[in-house]
Design an enzyme around this catalytic site. Structure first.
Site, short mmCIF file in Angstrom:
data_model
loop_
_atom_site.label_atom_id
_atom_site.label_comp_id
_atom_site.label_asym_id
_atom_site.label_seq_id
_atom_site.Cartn_x
_atom_site.Cartn_y
_atom_site.Cartn_z
N GLU A 43 10.05 3.19 -28.24
CA GLU A 43 10.27 1.79 -27.92
C GLU A 43 9.67 0.99 -29.08
OE1 GLU A 43 8.58 0.57 -24.18
OE2 GLU A 43 9.16 -1.51 -24.52
N ARG A 270 1.41 15.34 -23.06
CA ARG A 270 1.23 14.46 -24.20
C ARG A 270 -0.01 14.90 -24.96
NH1 ARG A 270 2.24 9.54 -22.79
NH2 ARG A 270 1.01 8.41 -24.28
N LYS A 280 -0.16 2.64 -27.33
CA LYS A 280 0.19 1.49 -28.16
C LYS A 280 -0.48 0.22 -27.66
CE LYS A 280 4.56 2.54 -28.04
NZ LYS A 280 6.01 2.62 -28.20
P1 ATP Z 1 2.18 4.80 -25.69
O1 ATP Z 1 1.62 5.55 -24.52
O2 ATP Z 1 1.41 4.98 -26.94
O3 ATP Z 1 2.44 3.36 -25.39
P2 ATP Z 1 4.91 5.39 -25.22
O4 ATP Z 1 5.18 6.64 -24.50
O5 ATP Z 1 5.04 4.14 -24.46
O6 ATP Z 1 3.54 5.51 -25.99
P3 ATP Z 1 7.33 5.41 -26.67
O7 ATP Z 1 7.72 4.58 -27.83
O8 ATP Z 1 8.02 5.20 -25.39
O9 ATP Z 1 5.78 5.24 -26.50
O10 ATP Z 1 7.35 6.94 -27.06
C1 ATP Z 1 8.38 7.58 -27.72
C2 ATP Z 1 8.30 9.05 -27.43
O11 ATP Z 1 7.04 9.57 -27.86
C3 ATP Z 1 8.40 9.33 -25.96
O12 ATP Z 1 9.30 10.42 -25.78
C4 ATP Z 1 7.02 9.69 -25.55
O13 ATP Z 1 7.02 10.56 -24.47
C5 ATP Z 1 6.45 10.31 -26.82
N1 ATP Z 1 5.00 10.17 -26.86
C6 ATP Z 1 4.28 9.04 -26.75
N2 ATP Z 1 2.97 9.29 -26.76
C7 ATP Z 1 2.84 10.63 -26.89
C8 ATP Z 1 1.73 11.53 -26.96
N3 ATP Z 1 0.48 11.10 -26.91
N4 ATP Z 1 1.99 12.85 -27.10
C9 ATP Z 1 3.26 13.30 -27.16
N5 ATP Z 1 4.33 12.51 -27.10
C10 ATP Z 1 4.14 11.19 -26.96
MG MG Z 2 7.24 4.63 -23.31
#
Ligand code: ATP
Ligand code: MG
Length: 572
Positions: A43, A270, A280
């Protein structure tokens, strides 16, 4: 693709992780016509961090390992209020920097707004979705709790025609935000809260960074994500564990719409790192409130921060490979990441000598105006990296830490009357100290050298117990060096992460002296400062007029370890 796809790196993992095992099975059973299609769906509402690197390495890695594999970069840009073009650009830069290439497979969920809308209409027509006119607060109340079932919305029985009409008027902008939502008709008594008539579309009167003012209703994540996957022909939709409870909804939407391509959602744990936050939202708060200098502050676990700190893509990929993919959440020690960068830089970083906290040394028996050019090895791990010249003269700087007037037991470096080796140069003996009259601090060492020991060994075979680094005072360059430590003092910073910030996460040294070969150093390039660690010329602030280095990671300091062990022994 870069070294990530090189055979010696991939054959190191003989047993497949559970995701690769599923994919291998599916390929054997010809489940998707021999295709493997993954996607990385960020995102664009912040910068990528090391957790995202795990997902990138997995998705692009799986695709690269399979002949017919593809991996899409898809911006999951369905929330117009939080997303910005700036983030998209940074995400592309970071994915490329990590060594992955999406080729022509760049997509945006916002490109599917029209198709997604049609799918919503289709669900309404099938009697599977309705316009609910409860307020958000009422919807919450009707939803029930984990222990209590929800209640049906009074609008659930709305006739299809009325739903179609209201949904169209939502689209036309007739209603205010929060007055109506489109909801799926599933089961208000489901033990899974995600299945209690989840919202599919909401009114948001916000301009989108790509579609502009074209829409004032926007699809929810659970509706947009599965369909985007399906539109793109994804075979395996890999996501993190928090989406496990969303999988029934993922499957429900695709089943109800009878799509041709129904990807399989597979969840993995994760990445969590000790002494680090990976969210984020939290990282954004650190930036916004000035706890760090920006998203690319070298203490940040963002890919931009790690890059500026001196982490290499190869080390990050290797780290992700070693962490592996599992089904259970755990916390990985940040020391593992530090190990990965040390290993990589040990092989590849050229060595130089730099003195961070200078102590002046005058060699009394060295000719006043003489300067010698001595040979120094660029990398003992890699002969092909050759040698360079370093100037040696009567006045040098050594590290303050390398001298003790009153040496403790096991301290073998320089002290009055003691002889040590100067790296790549001569044996040196301390014959006197000069102190500041007021403070009593040692400000200069008077020394002698043995001209017979050039190159570092004595013809009579006598040994010294320590080798220390040095620079020639006159030829050395002045520099600022930033020593970074962990951003958090708690192993698990948690929700109180601001209180867990380490007040000493950076120490700035401004009177460092570097060997002259660093005069033309490229911003971003990384060297080992012998005996100290790895240092990266700051890509933003370093210039030939003002050298600025960031410490990527220290070497393991053997004396610091002994001293700590002794202090602990004393205590107990
Ligand atoms: P955050 O928790 O940092 O806000 P998010 O999951 O909202 O991260 P996205 O931009 O939606 O961020 O993530 C893109 C991809 O990265 C998704 O498939 C998500 O599952 C993966 N991802 C995010 N954080 C992690 C993590 N700590 N370990 C592994 N994969 C991750
Ligand atoms: Mg997300």
């Amino acid at each position: 693709m870069d070294a990530s796809g090189s055979p010696e790196e991939t054959t190191e993992t003989p047993s497949l992780d559970f995701i690769r095992a599923i994919i291998a099975e599916d390929l054997k059973a010809d489940k998707h016509g021999g295709r493997v299609a993954t996607r990385f769906p960020p995102e664009p509402n912040g910068y990528l961090h090391i957790g995202h690197a795990k997902s990138i390495c997995l998705n692009f890695g799986v695709a690269a390992q399979n002949q017919a594999g593809t991996c899409n970069l898809r911006f999951d840009d369905t929330n117009p209020t939080k997303e910005e073009v700036e983030y998209e650009e940074s995400i592309k830069t970071d994915v490329q920097w990590l060594g992955f290439d999406w080729g022509d497979r760049l997509f945006h969920a916002s490109d599917y707004f029209e198709q997604l809308h049609q799918c919503a209409v289709q669900l309404i027509e099938a009697g599977k979705a309705y316009v609910c006119s409860l307020s958000l607060e009422e919807i919450r109340q009707y939803r029930g709790t984990l222990t209590e079932p929800g209640r049906n919305s009074p609008y659930r029985e709305r006739p299809i025609q009325e739903n179609l009409d209201l949904f169209e008027r939502m689209r036309q902008g007739e209603f205010d935000e929060g007055t109506h939502v489109l909801r799926a008709i599933i089961d208000m008594a489901s033990p899974n809260l995600n299945m209690r008539d989840p919202a599919l579309y909401r009114i948001l009167k916000a301009a989108h960074h790509r579609s502009g003012d074209q829409w004032c209703i926007y699809p929810m994540y659970d509706f947009a994500h599965c369909l985007s996957d399906s539109f793109e022909g994804i075979t395996h939709s890999l996501c993190t564990l928090e989406f496990e409870d969303h999988r029934p909804l993922y499957d429900w939407v695709l089943d109800e719409l009878e799509v041709d391509c129904h990807p399989q959602q597979i969840e993995f744990a994760r990445l969590n790192l000790s002494y680090t936050v990976l969210s984020k939202r939290k990282l954004g708060e650190l930036v916004r409130d000035g706890h760090v200098s920006g998203w690319d502050d070298p203490r940040m676990p963002t890919l931009g921060g790690l890059r500026r700190r001196g982490y290499t893509p190869r080390a990050i990929r290797k780290f992700c490979e070693e962490v592996g993919v599992a089904k259970r959440d755990s916390v990985v020690a940040v020391a593992k990441l530090e190990h990965a960068i040390r290993e990589d830089l040990n092989q590849r970083a050229p060595r130089v000598m730099s003195v961070l906290r200078p102590l002046r040394v005058v060699i009394e028996n060295y000719p006043e105006d003489q300067v010698e050019e001595l040979d120094a090895v660029n990398n003992p791990e890699d002969e092909a990296m050759g040698t360079r010249k370093v100037p040696f003269s009567r006045v040098l700087y050594i590290e303050q830490d390398d001298f003790r007037e009153d040496p403790p037991r096991k301290f073998f470096r320089l002290s009055p009357g003691r002889e040590v080796r100067l790296r790549y140069a001569y044996f040196l003996t301390c014959v006197g100290v000069v102190k500041d009259e007021q403070s009593g601090q040692v400000v200069e060492l008077r020394c002698t050298y043995d001209p017979e020991t050039r190159g570092g060994s004595a013809p009579d075979g006598r040994k010294v117990k320590a080798t220390i680094h040095w620079v020639s005072a006159e030829q050395s360059l002045s520099a600022e060096v930033r020593l970074y430590d962990r951003l958090f003092k708690e192993e698990i910073p948690g929700d109180e992460f601001i209180a867990a910030l380490n007040p000493d996460s950076v120490e700035t040294l401004t009177s460092c002296r570097l060997e002259p070969s660093l005069a033309e150093v490229e911003p971003g390039s990384i060297h080992q400062f012998e005996r100290l660690g790895y240092f990266c010329a700051d890509s933003v602030e370093s210039s030939p007029d003002r050298l600025v280095f960031n410490r990527t990671v220290p070497l393991r300091d053997s004396w610091a370890r002994i001293e700590k062990a002794m202090a602990q022994k004393k205590k107990s």
